[in-house]
Write a protein that holds these residues in place. Structure first.
Motif, mmCIF file in Angstrom:
data_model
loop_
_atom_site.group_PDB
_atom_site.id
_atom_site.type_symbol
_atom_site.label_atom_id
_atom_site.label_comp_id
_atom_site.label_asym_id
_atom_site.label_seq_id
_atom_site.Cartn_x
_atom_site.Cartn_y
_atom_site.Cartn_z
ATOM 1 N N GLU A 166 10.525 25.824 6.676
ATOM 2 C CA GLU A 166 11.935 25.505 6.427
ATOM 3 C C GLU A 166 12.459 24.514 7.461
ATOM 4 O OE1 GLU A 166 13.816 26.124 3.775
ATOM 5 O OE2 GLU A 166 12.051 27.089 2.914
ATOM 6 N N GLY A 167 12.064 24.659 8.705
ATOM 7 C CA GLY A 167 12.472 23.720 9.755
ATOM 8 C C GLY A 167 11.943 22.318 9.494
ATOM 9 N N LEU A 168 10.692 22.246 9.028
ATOM 10 C CA LEU A 168 10.095 20.945 8.694
ATOM 11 C C LEU A 168 10.850 20.293 7.548
ATOM 12 C CD1 LEU A 168 7.884 18.794 9.001
ATOM 13 C CD2 LEU A 168 6.502 20.142 7.403
ATOM 14 N N LYS A 169 11.171 21.081 6.524
ATOM 15 C CA LYS A 169 11.924 20.536 5.389
ATOM 16 C C LYS A 169 13.259 19.962 5.849
ATOM 17 C CE LYS A 169 12.472 22.955 1.658
ATOM 18 N NZ LYS A 169 12.556 24.043 0.651
ATOM 19 N N LYS A 170 13.956 20.672 6.722
ATOM 20 C CA LYS A 170 15.250 20.194 7.235
ATOM 21 C C LYS A 170 15.066 18.900 8.031
ATOM 22 C CE LYS A 170 17.501 24.687 7.424
ATOM 23 N NZ LYS A 170 17.928 25.793 8.285
ATOM 24 N N ASP A 171 14.051 18.868 8.869
ATOM 25 C CA ASP A 171 13.802 17.671 9.684
ATOM 26 C C ASP A 171 13.482 16.454 8.802
ATOM 27 O OD1 ASP A 171 14.194 19.143 11.992
ATOM 28 O OD2 ASP A 171 12.045 19.390 12.414
ATOM 29 N N LEU A 172 12.637 16.657 7.794
ATOM 30 C CA LEU A 172 12.298 15.558 6.884
ATOM 31 C C LEU A 172 13.524 15.088 6.115
ATOM 32 C CD1 LEU A 172 8.864 16.780 5.492
ATOM 33 C CD2 LEU A 172 9.256 14.909 7.093
ATOM 34 N N HIS A 173 14.310 16.016 5.666
ATOM 35 C CA HIS A 173 15.533 15.671 4.929
ATOM 36 C C HIS A 173 16.510 14.906 5.827
ATOM 37 C CE1 HIS A 173 18.337 15.889 1.640
ATOM 38 N NE2 HIS A 173 19.278 16.369 2.452
ATOM 39 N N ALA A 174 16.619 15.342 7.086
ATOM 40 C CA ALA A 174 17.516 14.655 8.030
ATOM 41 C C ALA A 174 17.075 13.228 8.289
ATOM 42 C CB ALA A 174 17.566 15.438 9.356
ATOM 43 N N GLU A 175 15.774 12.970 8.186
ATOM 44 C CA GLU A 175 15.220 11.608 8.396
ATOM 45 C C GLU A 175 15.210 10.782 7.115
ATOM 46 O OE1 GLU A 175 14.400 10.123 11.246
ATOM 47 O OE2 GLU A 175 15.010 11.928 12.345
ATOM 48 N N GLY A 176 15.657 11.384 6.009
ATOM 49 C CA GLY A 176 15.695 10.657 4.740
ATOM 50 C C GLY A 176 14.370 10.691 3.996
ATOM 51 N N LEU A 177 13.475 11.577 4.406
ATOM 52 C CA LEU A 177 12.182 11.731 3.748
ATOM 53 C C LEU A 177 12.237 12.997 2.913
ATOM 54 C CD1 LEU A 177 9.990 10.949 6.841
ATOM 55 C CD2 LEU A 177 10.508 9.414 4.955
ATOM 56 N N HIS A 178 12.100 12.870 1.611
ATOM 57 C CA HIS A 178 12.232 14.023 0.708
ATOM 58 C C HIS A 178 10.900 14.412 0.162
ATOM 59 C CE1 HIS A 178 16.566 13.459 0.843
ATOM 60 N NE2 HIS A 178 16.312 12.161 0.688
ATOM 61 N N LYS A 182 0.834 -1.193 0.000
ATOM 62 C CA LYS A 182 0.000 0.000 0.000
ATOM 63 C C LYS A 182 0.874 1.250 0.000
ATOM 64 C CE LYS A 182 -3.743 -2.253 2.361
ATOM 65 N NZ LYS A 182 -4.198 -2.695 3.628
ATOM 66 N N LEU A 183 0.446 2.230 -0.745
ATOM 67 C CA LEU A 183 1.126 3.515 -0.800
ATOM 68 C C LEU A 183 0.338 4.486 0.059
ATOM 69 C CD1 LEU A 183 3.277 5.412 -2.037
ATOM 70 C CD2 LEU A 183 1.656 5.851 -3.891
ATOM 71 N N TRP A 184 1.034 5.108 1.005
ATOM 72 C CA TRP A 184 0.401 6.059 1.900
ATOM 73 C C TRP A 184 0.744 7.473 1.462
ATOM 74 C CZ3 TRP A 184 -2.483 4.790 6.315
ATOM 75 C CH2 TRP A 184 -2.569 3.425 6.573
ATOM 76 N N LYS A 185 -0.236 8.328 1.432
ATOM 77 C CA LYS A 185 -0.025 9.740 1.151
ATOM 78 C C LYS A 185 -0.421 10.498 2.414
ATOM 79 C CE LYS A 185 -1.468 13.604 -1.693
ATOM 80 N NZ LYS A 185 -2.386 14.072 -2.722
ATOM 81 N N ILE A 186 0.546 11.234 2.952
ATOM 82 C CA ILE A 186 0.298 11.973 4.179
ATOM 83 C C ILE A 186 0.334 13.462 3.850
ATOM 84 C CG2 ILE A 186 1.131 12.462 6.502
ATOM 85 C CD1 ILE A 186 2.407 9.628 6.427
ATOM 86 N N THR A 187 -0.706 14.168 4.232
ATOM 87 C CA THR A 187 -0.800 15.599 3.981
ATOM 88 C C THR A 187 -0.760 16.322 5.323
ATOM 89 O OG1 THR A 187 -2.199 15.134 2.075
ATOM 90 C CG2 THR A 187 -2.191 17.393 2.881
ATOM 91 N N VAL A 188 0.069 17.360 5.408
ATOM 92 C CA VAL A 188 0.154 18.148 6.640
ATOM 93 C C VAL A 188 0.032 19.622 6.315
ATOM 94 C CG1 VAL A 188 1.601 16.475 7.865
ATOM 95 C CG2 VAL A 188 2.674 18.262 6.532
ATOM 96 N N SER A 189 -0.413 20.356 7.294
ATOM 97 C CA SER A 189 -0.450 21.817 7.186
ATOM 98 C C SER A 189 0.567 22.369 8.172
ATOM 99 C CB SER A 189 -1.838 22.354 7.540
ATOM 100 O OG SER A 189 -2.786 21.847 6.624
ATOM 101 N N VAL A 190 1.405 23.284 7.683
ATOM 102 C CA VAL A 190 2.471 23.840 8.508
ATOM 103 C C VAL A 190 2.443 25.349 8.364
ATOM 104 C CG1 VAL A 190 4.965 23.858 8.912
ATOM 105 C CG2 VAL A 190 3.862 21.781 8.076
#
Length: 111
Positions: free
Chosen positions: A99-111, A85-93
């Motif tokens: 920018e902080g969220l982008k850095k955190d996701l990138h640090a976790e390997g999520l692009h 199954k492919l999960w699509k997660i949508t968030v509001s920030v």
């Protein structure tokens, strides 16, 4: 002895079919669910007829054991054929946190 072995095998098959029937009835289409139900209930008749020739305590022990093993087998079979199954997660920030969220996701390997 042959009757007992036949009863054990038939009960195990019956549990597997019954479990598959339950899952397919919920997840499958009408035609497939109808076919699996027909097969399951038809096979169940064999088990019902053979219970009459087996002592009650043996029927109970075999039925309990068959359910413990058969449900596990049936669910393992279903899991093997399930598609990934492919999960699509949508968030509001908030804009200031983006920018902080982008850095955190990138640090976790999520692009």
């Amino acid at each position: 002895m042959f009757l007992l072995i036949g009863f054990i095998i038939a009960t195990l098959i019956n549990v597997i079919l019954s479990t598959l029937k339950s899952v397919i009835t919920v997840k499958g289409g009408k035609v497939v669910a109808s076919i699996v139900n027909a097969i399951s209930y038809g096979f169940n008749t064999i088990v019902i007829k053979s219970i009459a020739d087996v002592e009650l305590w043996i029927a109970i022990v075999v039925t309990v054991a068959a359910n413990l093993v058969g449900v596990y087998i049936a669910l393992s079979i279903i899991k093997k054929f399930e598609k990934e199954k492919l999960w699509k997660i949508t968030v509001s920030v908030a804009s200031e946190d983006f920018e902080g969220l982008k850095k955190d996701l990138h640090a976790e390997g999520l692009h």
